[in-house]
Design a protein around this motif. Structure first.
Motif, PDB file in Angstrom:
ATOM      1  N   LEU A  38       0.832  -1.192   0.000  1.00 56.85           N
ATOM      2  CA  LEU A  38       0.000   0.000   0.000  1.00 56.85           C
ATOM      3  C   LEU A  38       0.869   1.245   0.000  1.00 56.85           C
ATOM      4  CD1 LEU A  38      -2.800  -0.909   2.569  1.00 56.85           C
ATOM      5  CD2 LEU A  38      -2.763  -1.246   0.106  1.00 56.85           C
ATOM      6  N   LYS A  39       0.337   2.312  -0.537  1.00 56.58           N
ATOM      7  CA  LYS A  39       1.006   3.606  -0.501  1.00 56.58           C
ATOM      8  C   LYS A  39       0.178   4.501   0.416  1.00 56.58           C
ATOM      9  CE  LYS A  39       2.624   7.358  -3.398  1.00 56.58           C
ATOM     10  NZ  LYS A  39       2.667   7.920  -4.746  1.00 56.58           N
ATOM     11  N   PRO A  40       0.727   4.872   1.583  1.00 55.96           N
ATOM     12  CA  PRO A  40      -0.066   5.667   2.536  1.00 55.96           C
ATOM     13  C   PRO A  40      -0.303   7.088   2.037  1.00 55.96           C
ATOM     14  CG  PRO A  40       2.179   5.418   3.325  1.00 55.96           C
ATOM     15  CD  PRO A  40       2.072   4.585   2.075  1.00 55.96           C
ATOM     16  N   VAL A  41      -1.362   7.677   2.532  1.00 55.41           N
ATOM     17  CA  VAL A  41      -1.655   9.068   2.222  1.00 55.41           C
ATOM     18  C   VAL A  41      -0.690   9.961   2.988  1.00 55.41           C
ATOM     19  CG1 VAL A  41      -4.101   8.640   1.769  1.00 55.41           C
ATOM     20  CG2 VAL A  41      -3.365   9.291   4.074  1.00 55.41           C
ATOM     21  N   VAL A  42      -0.537  11.184   2.519  1.00 58.82           N
ATOM     22  CA  VAL A  42       0.281  12.166   3.218  1.00 58.82           C
ATOM     23  C   VAL A  42      -0.662  13.039   4.034  1.00 58.82           C
ATOM     24  CG1 VAL A  42       1.877  14.101   2.971  1.00 58.82           C
ATOM     25  CG2 VAL A  42       2.015  12.159   1.394  1.00 58.82           C
ATOM     26  N   ASP A  95     -17.878  23.416   0.266  1.00 58.39           N
ATOM     27  CA  ASP A  95     -18.938  23.202  -0.712  1.00 58.39           C
ATOM     28  C   ASP A  95     -18.603  22.029  -1.634  1.00 58.39           C
ATOM     29  OD1 ASP A  95     -16.977  24.371  -2.281  1.00 58.39           O
ATOM     30  OD2 ASP A  95     -18.308  25.861  -3.183  1.00 58.39           O
ATOM     31  N   ALA A  96     -17.462  21.342  -1.408  1.00 62.56           N
ATOM     32  CA  ALA A  96     -17.180  20.108  -2.138  1.00 62.56           C
ATOM     33  C   ALA A  96     -18.262  19.112  -1.748  1.00 62.56           C
ATOM     34  CB  ALA A  96     -15.793  19.571  -1.780  1.00 62.56           C
ATOM     35  N   ALA A  97     -18.900  18.511  -2.732  1.00 59.61           N
ATOM     36  CA  ALA A  97     -20.043  17.637  -2.464  1.00 59.61           C
ATOM     37  C   ALA A  97     -19.645  16.436  -1.603  1.00 59.61           C
ATOM     38  CB  ALA A  97     -20.650  17.153  -3.768  1.00 59.61           C
ATOM     39  N   ILE A  98     -20.350  16.280  -0.494  1.00 61.28           N
ATOM     40  CA  ILE A  98     -20.198  15.134   0.391  1.00 61.28           C
ATOM     41  C   ILE A  98     -21.586  14.538   0.554  1.00 61.28           C
ATOM     42  CG2 ILE A  98     -19.629  14.376   2.730  1.00 61.28           C
ATOM     43  CD1 ILE A  98     -17.593  16.677   2.841  1.00 61.28           C
ATOM     44  N   ASN A  99     -21.731  13.297   0.153  1.00 58.38           N
ATOM     45  CA  ASN A  99     -23.014  12.618   0.220  1.00 58.38           C
ATOM     46  C   ASN A  99     -22.837  11.279   0.928  1.00 58.38           C
ATOM     47  OD1 ASN A  99     -24.814  14.382  -1.495  1.00 58.38           O
ATOM     48  ND2 ASN A  99     -23.124  14.057  -2.903  1.00 58.38           N
ATOM     49  N   SER A 100     -23.919  10.535   1.038  1.00 58.12           N
ATOM     50  CA  SER A 100     -23.841   9.213   1.635  1.00 58.12           C
ATOM     51  C   SER A 100     -22.769   8.412   0.891  1.00 58.12           C
ATOM     52  CB  SER A 100     -25.202   8.522   1.517  1.00 58.12           C
ATOM     53  OG  SER A 100     -25.144   7.243   2.069  1.00 58.12           O
ATOM     54  N   GLY A 101     -21.818   7.872   1.616  1.00 57.91           N
ATOM     55  CA  GLY A 101     -20.724   7.130   1.004  1.00 57.91           C
ATOM     56  C   GLY A 101     -19.421   7.908   0.982  1.00 57.91           C
ATOM     57  N   ASN A 102     -19.485   9.226   1.166  1.00 56.09           N
ATOM     58  CA  ASN A 102     -18.260  10.021   1.278  1.00 56.09           C
ATOM     59  C   ASN A 102     -17.760  10.048   2.719  1.00 56.09           C
ATOM     60  OD1 ASN A 102     -19.609  11.712  -1.216  1.00 56.09           O
ATOM     61  ND2 ASN A 102     -17.383  11.735  -1.271  1.00 56.09           N
ATOM     62  N   SER A 103     -18.636   9.806   3.678  1.00 55.81           N
ATOM     63  CA  SER A 103     -18.258   9.864   5.082  1.00 55.81           C
ATOM     64  C   SER A 103     -17.104   8.908   5.345  1.00 55.81           C
ATOM     65  CB  SER A 103     -19.458   9.500   5.958  1.00 55.81           C
ATOM     66  OG  SER A 103     -19.121   9.631   7.307  1.00 55.81           O
ATOM     67  N   GLY A 104     -16.089   9.421   6.020  1.00 57.63           N
ATOM     68  CA  GLY A 104     -14.906   8.619   6.301  1.00 57.63           C
ATOM     69  C   GLY A 104     -13.820   8.769   5.255  1.00 57.63           C
ATOM     70  N   GLY A 105     -14.154   9.360   4.123  1.00 57.55           N
ATOM     71  CA  GLY A 105     -13.161   9.583   3.080  1.00 57.55           C
ATOM     72  C   GLY A 105     -12.363  10.843   3.363  1.00 57.55           C
ATOM     73  N   PRO A 106     -11.260  11.020   2.658  1.00 58.26           N
ATOM     74  CA  PRO A 106     -10.416  12.174   2.925  1.00 58.26           C
ATOM     75  C   PRO A 106     -10.894  13.455   2.253  1.00 58.26           C
ATOM     76  CG  PRO A 106      -9.432  10.845   1.213  1.00 58.26           C
ATOM     77  CD  PRO A 106     -10.659  10.109   1.683  1.00 58.26           C
ATOM     78  N   LEU A 107     -10.652  14.566   2.940  1.00 57.91           N
ATOM     79  CA  LEU A 107     -10.737  15.895   2.348  1.00 57.91           C
ATOM     80  C   LEU A 107      -9.284  16.302   2.150  1.00 57.91           C
ATOM     81  CD1 LEU A 107     -12.689  18.245   1.550  1.00 57.91           C
ATOM     82  CD2 LEU A 107     -12.123  19.247   3.782  1.00 57.91           C
ATOM     83  N   ILE A 108      -8.906  16.590   0.912  1.00 60.27           N
ATOM     84  CA  ILE A 108      -7.506  16.873   0.627  1.00 60.27           C
ATOM     85  C   ILE A 108      -7.335  18.284   0.082  1.00 60.27           C
ATOM     86  CG2 ILE A 108      -6.907  14.449   0.272  1.00 60.27           C
ATOM     87  CD1 ILE A 108      -6.994  14.906  -2.716  1.00 60.27           C
ATOM     88  N   SER A 110      -4.805  21.071  -2.318  1.00 60.35           N
ATOM     89  CA  SER A 110      -4.297  21.021  -3.691  1.00 60.35           C
ATOM     90  C   SER A 110      -2.919  20.376  -3.795  1.00 60.35           C
ATOM     91  CB  SER A 110      -4.285  22.421  -4.300  1.00 60.35           C
ATOM     92  OG  SER A 110      -3.541  23.299  -3.496  1.00 60.35           O
ATOM     93  N   TYR A 111      -2.266  20.106  -2.672  1.00 61.04           N
ATOM     94  CA  TYR A 111      -0.995  19.375  -2.672  1.00 61.04           C
ATOM     95  C   TYR A 111      -1.215  17.866  -2.535  1.00 61.04           C
ATOM     96  CZ  TYR A 111       0.986  23.991  -1.912  1.00 61.04           C
ATOM     97  OH  TYR A 111       1.325  25.309  -2.039  1.00 61.04           O
ATOM     98  N   GLY A 112      -2.461  17.452  -2.354  1.00 62.27           N
ATOM     99  CA  GLY A 112      -2.776  16.039  -2.161  1.00 62.27           C
ATOM    100  C   GLY A 112      -2.637  15.586  -0.730  1.00 62.27           C
ATOM    101  N   HIS A 113      -2.498  16.515   0.200  1.00 62.11           N
ATOM    102  CA  HIS A 113      -2.374  16.178   1.619  1.00 62.11           C
ATOM    103  C   HIS A 113      -3.752  16.131   2.264  1.00 62.11           C
ATOM    104  CE1 HIS A 113       1.847  18.211   1.496  1.00 62.11           C
ATOM    105  NE2 HIS A 113       1.815  17.083   0.818  1.00 62.11           N
ATOM    106  N   VAL A 114      -3.964  15.161   3.136  1.00 62.92           N
ATOM    107  CA  VAL A 114      -5.245  15.033   3.826  1.00 62.92           C
ATOM    108  C   VAL A 114      -5.354  16.125   4.884  1.00 62.92           C
ATOM    109  CG1 VAL A 114      -6.730  13.539   5.216  1.00 62.92           C
ATOM    110  CG2 VAL A 114      -5.301  12.551   3.424  1.00 62.92           C
TER     111      VAL A 114
END
Length: 160
Positions: A38-42, A95-108, A110-114
């Motif tokens: 796996l490649k971990p997130v930053v 205002d980035a769309a977050i709906n059912s199924g996005n919960s628990g996912g990362p908000l990053i 523009s550098y790709g960092h969480v």
């Protein structure tokens, strides 16, 4: 859980819940990934977030896997209800769309960092339609909370 390895191949594994914190809508899962690289997130920091900066939400809304939505940070330090009925303080509004199924996912950023963990969207009462007002738990809060969940299975505040 469904994962993607360092080469971009999808795979799934059974996961065990190690700990959870309903006050912040966070959980830690243990997954055996033997045989997969796996490649971990930053991880970024939420201290440097500014209203107006770009952000991106990744998740699986309504079962559509690997979805990316874009937006801006709309507000900081928001207070929203948590699953246990108390308040989550310090949430990131976007205002980035977050709906059912996005919960628990990362908000990053523009550098790709969480910079946060997606948690909630406000809907118009009785419609189920998103209002475009969405929230994430700041990554600094996540980084403070997760070690207690790993070691004790509960947040620090529940131990005493």
């Amino acid at each position: 859980v469904y994962l993607v390895d360092a080469k971009g191949n999808s795979f799934s594994r059974e996961a065990k819940i190690i700990g959870y914190d309903p006050a912040y809508d966070l959980a830690v899962l243990k997954v055996d990934i033997e045989g997969n690289e796996l490649k971990p997130v930053v991880l970024g920091t939420s201290r440097d977030i500014r209203v107006g900066q770009s952000c991106f939400a990744i998740g699986n809304p309504y079962g559509y896997e690997n979805t990316l939505t874009t937006g801006v940070v709309s507000g900081l330090g928001r207070e929203i209800p948590s699953p246990n009925g108390k308040a989550i303080r310090g949430a990131i509004q976007t205002d980035a769309a977050i709906n059912s199924g996005n919960s628990g996912g990362p908000l990053i950023n523009s550098y790709g960092h969480v910079i946060g963990v997606n948690t909630a969207t406000f809907t118009r009462k009785g419609t189920g339609v998103s209002s475009g007002v969405n929230f994430a738990i700041p990554i600094d809060t996540v980084v403070r909370t997760v070690p207690y969940l790993i070691v004790y299975g509960t947040p620090y505040s529940n131990r005493y």
